[in-house]
Design a protein around this motif. Sequence first.
Motif, PDB file in Angstrom:
ATOM      1  N   ARG A 108      -1.499  -1.043   5.241  1.00  0.00           N
ATOM      2  CA  ARG A 108      -1.414  -1.668   3.922  1.00  0.00           C
ATOM      3  C   ARG A 108      -2.199  -0.872   2.889  1.00  0.00           C
ATOM      4  NH1 ARG A 108      -3.109  -7.897   2.646  1.00  0.00           N
ATOM      5  NH2 ARG A 108      -5.178  -7.105   3.151  1.00  0.00           N
ATOM      6  N   ASN A 109      -3.361  -0.345   3.289  1.00  0.00           N
ATOM      7  CA  ASN A 109      -4.159   0.447   2.360  1.00  0.00           C
ATOM      8  C   ASN A 109      -3.465   1.748   1.988  1.00  0.00           C
ATOM      9  OD1 ASN A 109      -5.962  -1.590   2.759  1.00  0.00           O
ATOM     10  ND2 ASN A 109      -7.640  -0.308   3.491  1.00  0.00           N
ATOM     11  N   VAL A 110      -2.828   2.358   2.982  1.00  0.00           N
ATOM     12  CA  VAL A 110      -2.091   3.596   2.730  1.00  0.00           C
ATOM     13  C   VAL A 110      -0.953   3.335   1.747  1.00  0.00           C
ATOM     14  CG1 VAL A 110      -0.632   5.376   3.757  1.00  0.00           C
ATOM     15  CG2 VAL A 110      -2.676   4.573   4.966  1.00  0.00           C
ATOM     16  N   ALA A 111      -0.185   2.296   2.007  1.00  0.00           N
ATOM     17  CA  ALA A 111       0.941   1.955   1.127  1.00  0.00           C
ATOM     18  C   ALA A 111       0.458   1.658  -0.285  1.00  0.00           C
ATOM     19  CB  ALA A 111       1.694   0.760   1.695  1.00  0.00           C
ATOM     20  N   ALA A 112      -0.646   0.928  -0.389  1.00  0.00           N
ATOM     21  CA  ALA A 112      -1.179   0.573  -1.706  1.00  0.00           C
ATOM     22  C   ALA A 112      -1.617   1.812  -2.471  1.00  0.00           C
ATOM     23  CB  ALA A 112      -2.352  -0.393  -1.545  1.00  0.00           C
ATOM     24  N   VAL A 154      -1.646   0.289 -14.518  1.00  0.00           N
ATOM     25  CA  VAL A 154      -0.678   0.189 -13.424  1.00  0.00           C
ATOM     26  C   VAL A 154      -1.333   0.547 -12.095  1.00  0.00           C
ATOM     27  CG1 VAL A 154       1.446   1.181 -12.477  1.00  0.00           C
ATOM     28  CG2 VAL A 154       1.303   0.623 -14.911  1.00  0.00           C
ATOM     29  N   ASP A 155      -2.014   1.671 -12.054  1.00  0.00           N
ATOM     30  CA  ASP A 155      -2.636   2.152 -10.817  1.00  0.00           C
ATOM     31  C   ASP A 155      -3.648   1.156 -10.269  1.00  0.00           C
ATOM     32  OD1 ASP A 155      -5.017   3.536  -9.425  1.00  0.00           O
ATOM     33  OD2 ASP A 155      -3.491   5.097  -9.334  1.00  0.00           O
ATOM     34  N   THR A 156      -4.600   0.751 -11.105  1.00  0.00           N
ATOM     35  CA  THR A 156      -5.688  -0.115 -10.644  1.00  0.00           C
ATOM     36  C   THR A 156      -5.176  -1.473 -10.194  1.00  0.00           C
ATOM     37  OG1 THR A 156      -7.161   0.997 -12.221  1.00  0.00           O
ATOM     38  CG2 THR A 156      -7.941  -1.075 -11.261  1.00  0.00           C
ATOM     39  N   THR A 157      -4.256  -2.037 -10.951  1.00  0.00           N
ATOM     40  CA  THR A 157      -3.734  -3.357 -10.609  1.00  0.00           C
ATOM     41  C   THR A 157      -2.987  -3.333  -9.281  1.00  0.00           C
ATOM     42  OG1 THR A 157      -3.531  -3.948 -12.954  1.00  0.00           O
ATOM     43  CG2 THR A 157      -2.273  -5.260 -11.369  1.00  0.00           C
ATOM     44  N   ILE A 158      -2.118  -2.332  -9.091  1.00  0.00           N
ATOM     45  CA  ILE A 158      -1.329  -2.253  -7.858  1.00  0.00           C
ATOM     46  C   ILE A 158      -2.233  -2.089  -6.643  1.00  0.00           C
ATOM     47  CG2 ILE A 158       0.284  -0.810  -6.549  1.00  0.00           C
ATOM     48  CD1 ILE A 158       1.769  -0.269  -9.143  1.00  0.00           C
ATOM     49  N   VAL A 159      -3.162  -1.153  -6.705  1.00  0.00           N
ATOM     50  CA  VAL A 159      -3.965  -0.862  -5.519  1.00  0.00           C
ATOM     51  C   VAL A 159      -4.877  -2.026  -5.146  1.00  0.00           C
ATOM     52  CG1 VAL A 159      -5.964   0.235  -6.651  1.00  0.00           C
ATOM     53  CG2 VAL A 159      -5.251   0.976  -4.370  1.00  0.00           C
ATOM     54  N   ILE A 160      -5.440  -2.704  -6.138  1.00  0.00           N
ATOM     55  CA  ILE A 160      -6.344  -3.825  -5.849  1.00  0.00           C
ATOM     56  C   ILE A 160      -5.567  -5.032  -5.337  1.00  0.00           C
ATOM     57  CG2 ILE A 160      -7.980  -5.476  -6.827  1.00  0.00           C
ATOM     58  CD1 ILE A 160      -9.095  -2.660  -6.423  1.00  0.00           C
ATOM     59  N   ILE A 162      -2.639  -5.209  -3.818  1.00  0.00           N
ATOM     60  CA  ILE A 162      -2.076  -5.032  -2.478  1.00  0.00           C
ATOM     61  C   ILE A 162      -3.164  -5.007  -1.408  1.00  0.00           C
ATOM     62  CG2 ILE A 162      -0.774  -3.484  -0.970  1.00  0.00           C
ATOM     63  CD1 ILE A 162       0.870  -2.630  -3.359  1.00  0.00           C
ATOM     64  N   ILE A 163      -4.215  -4.232  -1.647  1.00  0.00           N
ATOM     65  CA  ILE A 163      -5.268  -4.105  -0.642  1.00  0.00           C
ATOM     66  C   ILE A 163      -6.036  -5.405  -0.451  1.00  0.00           C
ATOM     67  CG2 ILE A 163      -7.480  -2.997  -0.109  1.00  0.00           C
ATOM     68  CD1 ILE A 163      -6.388  -0.428  -1.238  1.00  0.00           C
ATOM     69  N   ARG A 174     -12.523  -8.996 -10.682  1.00  0.00           N
ATOM     70  CA  ARG A 174     -13.719  -8.171 -10.901  1.00  0.00           C
ATOM     71  C   ARG A 174     -13.457  -6.717 -10.538  1.00  0.00           C
ATOM     72  NH1 ARG A 174     -19.593  -9.634  -8.411  1.00  0.00           N
ATOM     73  NH2 ARG A 174     -19.138 -11.504  -9.629  1.00  0.00           N
ATOM     74  N   LEU A 175     -12.778  -6.485  -9.417  1.00  0.00           N
ATOM     75  CA  LEU A 175     -12.481  -5.119  -8.989  1.00  0.00           C
ATOM     76  C   LEU A 175     -11.533  -4.422  -9.957  1.00  0.00           C
ATOM     77  CD1 LEU A 175     -12.074  -5.722  -5.151  1.00  0.00           C
ATOM     78  CD2 LEU A 175     -13.914  -4.457  -6.268  1.00  0.00           C
ATOM     79  N   ILE A 176     -10.514  -5.160 -10.422  1.00  0.00           N
ATOM     80  CA  ILE A 176      -9.554  -4.570 -11.362  1.00  0.00           C
ATOM     81  C   ILE A 176     -10.237  -4.216 -12.677  1.00  0.00           C
ATOM     82  CG2 ILE A 176      -7.523  -5.027 -12.780  1.00  0.00           C
ATOM     83  CD1 ILE A 176      -6.423  -6.682 -10.446  1.00  0.00           C
TER      84      ILE A 176
END
Length: 226
Positions: A108-112, A154-160, A162-163, A174-176
């Motif tokens: 899941r982390n890889v995909a994100a 886009v980048d920050t929202t997607i990765v946070i 999903i992960i 908070r992370l986003i």
Amino acid sequence: MTRQYRYLDLLINIFVVVLIVSNLIAPKFVAAGWFRFSAAQLLFPLTYIFGDVFCEVYGYSASRKAIWTGFMASVIMTAFGLFAVWLPPAPEFKDQQAYETIFGVVPRNVAASLLAYWAGEFTNSLTGAKMNLWTDGKYLWTRTVGSTITGQAVDTTIVIVIIFWGQPLGVMFRLIVSGYLFKVAYEVIATPLTYAVVNFLKRTEGVNYFDRRTNFNPFAVRAEEV
């Protein structure tokens, strides 16, 4: 015929190295009061600066080439990292657990990470290329900052999302917010450096590219002349 440039291939290689190193140091998080940052955020925003340089000097097609090169390099690094983890360690190798911490990423982390990188970089490049036309090549700072605002959102929202799916919304928020504000501030602070690099490359390469007839399809295989 595609024009050859002195520095383009070198810049793409550096871009890929920065991306790979960012992926390797990403697992470590640090705290700064309320904010939370990945160690990768000290380096990864440079990929967006590279994206700005590619679009501004060489055009969207050069940025597209760099993005796909980085994407494939990330896939190869992840695949071989997992393969190395799966290999049975020698009896005298005592650092298997530490090795797994760095390279034993979950699917899941890889995909994100890959999806966020791909979507964010193309958003950044598309925004920069379009704004270059709207401003007729003037006000570079509006493009460097504007493309980062959209691309990093886009980048920050997607990765946070999903992960950390399943975590409390407050934690994800908070992370986003932490990651997004840090990356945008990073770009703003680096604007003078971006100006210097862009001006140097335009002068030495003898080019000032505008994407007036560019195919903005990220999957296009035919490169425009640049």
